[in-house]
Scaffold this active site. Sequence first.
Site, PDB file in Angstrom:
ATOM      1  N   TYR A  29       0.822  -1.215   0.000  1.00  0.00           N
ATOM      2  CA  TYR A  29       0.000   0.000   0.000  1.00  0.00           C
ATOM      3  C   TYR A  29       0.856   1.265   0.000  1.00  0.00           C
ATOM      4  O   TYR A  29       0.306   2.369   0.025  1.00  0.00           O
ATOM      5  CB  TYR A  29      -0.943   0.000   1.207  1.00  0.00           C
ATOM      6  CG  TYR A  29      -2.056  -1.000   1.052  1.00  0.00           C
ATOM      7  CD1 TYR A  29      -1.760  -2.361   1.022  1.00  0.00           C
ATOM      8  CD2 TYR A  29      -3.365  -0.615   0.934  1.00  0.00           C
ATOM      9  CE1 TYR A  29      -2.751  -3.301   0.863  1.00  0.00           C
ATOM     10  CE2 TYR A  29      -4.372  -1.550   0.784  1.00  0.00           C
ATOM     11  CZ  TYR A  29      -4.056  -2.884   0.749  1.00  0.00           C
ATOM     12  OH  TYR A  29      -5.042  -3.819   0.597  1.00  0.00           O
ATOM     13  N   LYS A  32       3.460 -14.536   5.755  1.00  0.00           N
ATOM     14  CA  LYS A  32       3.791 -15.532   4.721  1.00  0.00           C
ATOM     15  C   LYS A  32       5.314 -15.567   4.604  1.00  0.00           C
ATOM     16  O   LYS A  32       5.884 -15.339   3.531  1.00  0.00           O
ATOM     17  CB  LYS A  32       3.126 -15.100   3.399  1.00  0.00           C
ATOM     18  CG  LYS A  32       3.249 -16.080   2.260  1.00  0.00           C
ATOM     19  CD  LYS A  32       2.258 -17.208   2.298  1.00  0.00           C
ATOM     20  CE  LYS A  32       2.470 -18.190   1.175  1.00  0.00           C
ATOM     21  NZ  LYS A  32       1.637 -19.403   1.294  1.00  0.00           N
ATOM     22  N   ASP A  83      -2.209 -18.138   4.685  1.00  0.00           N
ATOM     23  CA  ASP A  83      -3.226 -18.901   3.943  1.00  0.00           C
ATOM     24  C   ASP A  83      -3.973 -19.870   4.857  1.00  0.00           C
ATOM     25  O   ASP A  83      -5.199 -19.892   4.880  1.00  0.00           O
ATOM     26  CB  ASP A  83      -2.616 -19.610   2.718  1.00  0.00           C
ATOM     27  CG  ASP A  83      -1.251 -20.206   2.981  1.00  0.00           C
ATOM     28  OD1 ASP A  83      -0.821 -20.219   4.153  1.00  0.00           O
ATOM     29  OD2 ASP A  83      -0.602 -20.662   2.019  1.00  0.00           O
ATOM     30  N   ASP A 117      -6.173  -6.299   5.249  1.00  0.00           N
ATOM     31  CA  ASP A 117      -7.301  -5.789   4.467  1.00  0.00           C
ATOM     32  C   ASP A 117      -8.278  -6.925   4.185  1.00  0.00           C
ATOM     33  O   ASP A 117      -9.500  -6.815   4.393  1.00  0.00           O
ATOM     34  CB  ASP A 117      -6.743  -5.193   3.161  1.00  0.00           C
ATOM     35  CG  ASP A 117      -7.756  -4.342   2.432  1.00  0.00           C
ATOM     36  OD1 ASP A 117      -8.901  -4.244   2.898  1.00  0.00           O
ATOM     37  OD2 ASP A 117      -7.391  -3.772   1.384  1.00  0.00           O
ATOM     38  N   ASP A 174     -12.007  -8.126   6.432  1.00  0.00           N
ATOM     39  CA  ASP A 174     -13.313  -8.222   5.781  1.00  0.00           C
ATOM     40  C   ASP A 174     -13.923  -9.608   5.975  1.00  0.00           C
ATOM     41  O   ASP A 174     -15.130  -9.742   6.202  1.00  0.00           O
ATOM     42  CB  ASP A 174     -13.191  -7.917   4.277  1.00  0.00           C
ATOM     43  CG  ASP A 174     -13.469  -6.453   3.974  1.00  0.00           C
ATOM     44  OD1 ASP A 174     -13.403  -5.636   4.916  1.00  0.00           O
ATOM     45  OD2 ASP A 174     -13.751  -6.123   2.801  1.00  0.00           O
TER      46      ASP A 174
END
Length: 510
Positions: A152, A199, A232, A256, A260
């Site tokens: 970002y 990750k 994951d 992000d 959600d």
Amino acid sequence: MTTSPSPASPFWGTEVGPSGAPHHAPDIAAVAIAHGDGIGPEIMDAALRVLDAAYARLDLRPIDLGQSVYEAGHAAGITPDAWDTIRSADALLKAPITTPQGGGYKSLNVTLRKTLGLFANVRPCRSLSPFVPTRFPGMDVVVVRENEEDTYAGIEHRQTQEVTQCLKLITRPGSERIVRYAFDYARTHGRGKVTCFVKDNIMKLTDGLFHDAFKRIAEEYPDIESDSRIIDIGAAELADSPERFDVIVTPNLYGDIVSDIAAQLTGSVGLGGSANIGEHVSMFEAIHGSAPDLAGLGVANPSGLLLAAVQMLVHVGQPDAAGRVHNAWLRTLEDGVHTPDIANPDTTRHKVGTAAFADAVIANLGNEPIHLNRVAYHSDEARGQTRAAAPAAPHVEEKKLVGIDVFLDWDEHDRSPEALGRLLEPLAGPELKLKMITNRGVKVFPGGFPETFCTDHWRCRFVPTETETISRYDVLKLLHRLAHHGLDFIKTEHLYTFDGKPGYSLGQGE
Ligand code: NAD
């Protein structure tokens, strides 16, 4: 129930409140108020009426943000005056805005986060079963997302006909600050565990740095359990059994997505509020957008913005008012007073619009939930969680330049890696030698496989022939030779070691 305040009224608050209201005079918080677009003005009016009735002590400073400001020619959707108002306030309570379609407009949310240094995004996601149906009645997760770094940073380049790149920047101070914030949040909010999602099996340096910060800082909080997941499998576990998690801390992009998912699992994205915490000013908003399909109908659920306002009250040091609003809201849901988005055949008794829902919450001020857990906020959950950036590392590591990756835009000889290798080998010396060529991270020279698909974007690694290190002049001489032969170098990355440890990913076979 009190009369509605004018959103423009400069000050609310009283020292005489209903049962449970503060009779002392805590600080009055200066709050910039943005009514937003679409359903924004309706839900903001509803939320402000509840805050007023709950005796929140706020000095309200209305500002314009969003569509009308974009259309007036401000590319970021905000005016200089609004910046001044926000920067002089303790907090910004922001209704959703509509980002105009088409090019030339910047995301106001990203601009606000970066410009104001809003480093932490905090999103509590708690089930309200059976009053809001969800498959996960025991869920109570807070996602703490790093808010400024990662992909970002918005540093992107097109480098060749076929290849674009986005830089993923993870910094030590940024990682330490968000991780420390997550542990502080857990401690002050009575939560027992913080889980890190990364990750770092693939991104060993960037996500590895974040994970190292997490492991190091976790040791400073022996009273809080800590563990880690690869993002994951972590996201899969969260979607399957969210009750396993308590506080999750994670870099920007993963956060992000995960926040959600977590909000959706509670039953409705319309119920979620979020805090964007900075050292100077913080921003509070619903997680949903401006819902243009519902604008003007008076049916939007104001709960997301109201819960964001609860987070804001805690943050500005008004935990009593926050608790009153939150408990009244829980009781209203238990009473079966629901807006259409959460109406259900089992628990809804009165399907109401935005204003009537706010009226019902106001009527419940001073009441507590009977079935759902009541909330109790404390003053130590308030200000003071926005620690300054971590101090500099005590040890400055020895940094040595030990090679260079030169990225080429090259589309000749049927993209034969052997042909490129033969071209580059004589150009490398005398100071350097070609160590390898990769394409999309796969080694293709020496010893590549013909099956590997190659684009027009090549990373060519050069290392010293005899010495341990190279100089910047060696790099310039190499680039000079490449330019002389008409090769289009599109970027370079220096290879450094830090105290002898490689600060770069190793190619396959190294
Ligand atoms: P949205 O969240 O506005 O709407 C998605 C769906 O959820 C719609 O069906 C909507 O009716 C419903 N919904 C949203 N909020 C609701 C509420 N409070 N009560 C009941 N139902 C609700 O998402 P979108 O349609 O993708 O975006 C619409 C606009 O909002 C776009 O311009 C987008 O850029 C903007 N947006 C702004 C923010 C923000 O300001 N923070 C965030 C997301 C989207």
